[in-house]
Motif scaffolding. Structure first.
Motif, PDB file in Angstrom:
ATOM      1  N   ALA A  22      -2.594  -3.136  -7.485  1.00 15.36           N
ATOM      2  CA  ALA A  22      -3.226  -2.680  -6.239  1.00 15.36           C
ATOM      3  C   ALA A  22      -2.182  -2.173  -5.259  1.00 15.36           C
ATOM      4  CB  ALA A  22      -4.032  -3.823  -5.614  1.00 15.36           C
ATOM      5  N   ALA A  23      -1.054  -2.869  -5.164  1.00 13.39           N
ATOM      6  CA  ALA A  23      -0.001  -2.444  -4.238  1.00 13.39           C
ATOM      7  C   ALA A  23       0.595  -1.104  -4.652  1.00 13.39           C
ATOM      8  CB  ALA A  23       1.078  -3.516  -4.155  1.00 13.39           C
ATOM      9  N   LEU A  24       0.854  -0.932  -5.953  1.00 14.67           N
ATOM     10  CA  LEU A  24       1.391   0.348  -6.418  1.00 14.67           C
ATOM     11  C   LEU A  24       0.398   1.474  -6.166  1.00 14.67           C
ATOM     12  CD1 LEU A  24       3.145  -0.441  -9.825  1.00 14.67           C
ATOM     13  CD2 LEU A  24       4.201  -0.157  -7.578  1.00 14.67           C
ATOM     14  N   LEU A  25      -0.878   1.219  -6.417  1.00  7.15           N
ATOM     15  CA  LEU A  25      -1.888   2.255  -6.210  1.00  7.15           C
ATOM     16  C   LEU A  25      -2.059   2.581  -4.729  1.00  7.15           C
ATOM     17  CD1 LEU A  25      -4.509   1.143  -8.883  1.00  7.15           C
ATOM     18  CD2 LEU A  25      -3.216   3.289  -8.864  1.00  7.15           C
ATOM     19  N   ALA A  26      -1.660   1.637  -3.860  1.00  8.91           N
ATOM     20  CA  ALA A  26      -1.694   1.892  -2.415  1.00  8.91           C
ATOM     21  C   ALA A  26      -0.436   2.604  -1.934  1.00  8.91           C
ATOM     22  CB  ALA A  26      -1.862   0.580  -1.660  1.00  8.91           C
ATOM     23  N   GLY A  27       0.481   2.888  -2.857  1.00  7.07           N
ATOM     24  CA  GLY A  27       1.678   3.631  -2.498  1.00  7.07           C
ATOM     25  C   GLY A  27       2.887   2.780  -2.161  1.00  7.07           C
ATOM     26  N   GLU A  28       2.802   1.461  -2.389  1.00  9.26           N
ATOM     27  CA  GLU A  28       3.940   0.594  -2.098  1.00  9.26           C
ATOM     28  C   GLU A  28       5.013   0.758  -3.173  1.00  9.26           C
ATOM     29  OE1 GLU A  28       4.341  -0.958   0.545  1.00  9.26           O
ATOM     30  OE2 GLU A  28       2.377  -1.381   1.416  1.00  9.26           O
ATOM     31  N   PRO A  29       6.295   0.669  -2.795  1.00 10.00           N
ATOM     32  CA  PRO A  29       7.371   0.704  -3.785  1.00 10.00           C
ATOM     33  C   PRO A  29       7.400  -0.603  -4.583  1.00 10.00           C
ATOM     34  CG  PRO A  29       8.272   0.280  -1.614  1.00 10.00           C
ATOM     35  CD  PRO A  29       6.809   0.578  -1.416  1.00 10.00           C
ATOM     36  N   PRO A  30       8.064  -0.612  -5.744  1.00  9.61           N
ATOM     37  CA  PRO A  30       8.046  -1.805  -6.600  1.00  9.61           C
ATOM     38  C   PRO A  30       8.488  -3.093  -5.910  1.00  9.61           C
ATOM     39  CG  PRO A  30       8.873   0.064  -7.836  1.00  9.61           C
ATOM     40  CD  PRO A  30       8.711   0.534  -6.412  1.00  9.61           C
ATOM     41  N   ALA A  31       9.490  -3.049  -5.037  1.00 13.72           N
ATOM     42  CA  ALA A  31       9.957  -4.276  -4.384  1.00 13.72           C
ATOM     43  C   ALA A  31       8.857  -4.905  -3.534  1.00 13.72           C
ATOM     44  CB  ALA A  31      11.190  -3.990  -3.528  1.00 13.72           C
TER      45      ALA A  31
END
Length: 322
Positions: A273-282
């Motif tokens: 969900a975080a990646l799909l929201a555009g967050e970087p891996p960290a």
């Protein structure tokens, strides 16, 4: 291309009967043992991940197979109630819905007994191509429980990738203990993100009994060499991601777990969900660790899964800006 769903999850869905914690060895000989809690809840790695992602606000569909029985109707109703699209969850007229009994102990460990039901027959015909081509990301779970589906994953995930989707895999445990690398060698090149726990990572990398932290990182490096970014869930030690070049780590957030069943699947949901929201891996790693920890606040895999705002608030309380 317009996408009907943010996330398509492929794999297992079944009722879990969670009992425990058991404070003495499991006894046969027709002895009856009493435990403090028991719960009938939704289980299966794919189902728990799907519910966690829907709870975080994603548009989620699940593809797999259940039986034409009360357990299958329970699964379908539970997924629907949590906002997961179930039209691609096929009903098998002959085989039973899988059923799992989870026996927990006070130290956080658990024993898992599963009657496979429809799992062995679940195959590529249970995954509509329309969903593969109209989802932003496709996640597969419980690789070793569904050999027909596992054999088809290179093609299925390849189709998804060809239409611009990201892909991920959480193999979970191998009940046979063989951890056969043959099929994985074909599927890993079409997997963007591999999501094992530490024990699974070492087994997948064929590192045997070597259980030190260096062995876990070496396992992730070996797996990353096949193509995917490897995100390792390491319990109380937190989690890390190895992209083949560097390692990012998080210690996670403080938690007093009531039940760790499904925590890894809730972690998976948070990371995707975080990646799909555009967050970087960290940042995705921090967010995922929070989702996994918060899911342990109640018995069973889905009842305590957090919303997006709850996970962000937990990170803020632990001094992790999100």
């Amino acid at each position: 291309m317009s996408h009907t769903f943010d996330l398509l999850v492929i794999g297992d869905a079944n009722p879990d009967v969670v009992l425990g914690p058991l404070d003495e060895p499991l006894a046969f000989g027709q002895r009856e043992q009493l435990v403090p809690t028991g719960l009938l809840t939704l289980g299966g790695s794919a189902a728990i991940t799907a519910c966690g992602a829907a709870r975080l606000g994603l548009r989620v569909a699940i593809a797999g197979r259940v039986g034409d029985d009360d357990a299958g109707r329970f699964v379908r109703a539970a997924l629907t109630a949590r906002g997961v699209h179930t039209d691609a969850l096929r009903t098998d007229p002959h085989l039973a819905t899988p059923l799992t009994a989870v026996l927990t102990r006070g130290d956080g460990d658990r024993a898992i007994l599963t009657a496979a039901g429809t799992l062995a027959d679940t195959g590529p015909e249970d995954v509509p191509e329309e969903l593969l081509t109209h989802s932003r990301h496709v996640h597969a779970a419980s690789y070793f429980l569904m050999p027909r589906l596992a054999a088809a994953l290179p093609e299925l995930l390849g189709i998804a990738r060809a239409h611009g989707a990201g892909t991920s895999l959480d193999t979970n445990d191998d009940p046979t203990g063989r951890w056969d690398p043959t099929g994985l060698a074909a599927v890993l090149p079409v997997v963007d993100i591999l999501l094992p726990n530490a024990q699974e990572a070492r087994a997948l990398a064929r590192l045997g009994a070597d259980t030190g932290p260096d062995a876990t990182e070496e396992a992730a490096a070996r797996l990353a060499a096949h193509g995917p970014s490897v995100v390792v869930k390491d319990g109380g030690a937190g989690a890390f991601v190895h992209d083949g070049r560097r390692v990012l780590r998080t210690a996670g957030i403080a938690a007093r777990p009531l039940d760790t069943v499904g925590a890894g699947d809730s972690f998976d949901a948070g990371y995707l969900a975080a990646l799909l929201a555009g967050e970087p891996p960290a940042r995705a790693l921090e967010f995922a660790a929070a989702c996994g920890a918060l899911s342990t606040r109640a018995h069973g895999g889905t009842p305590a899964q957090p919303t997006w705002d709850e996970a962000v608030a937990a990170l803020a309380r632990n001094g992790k800006n999100q």
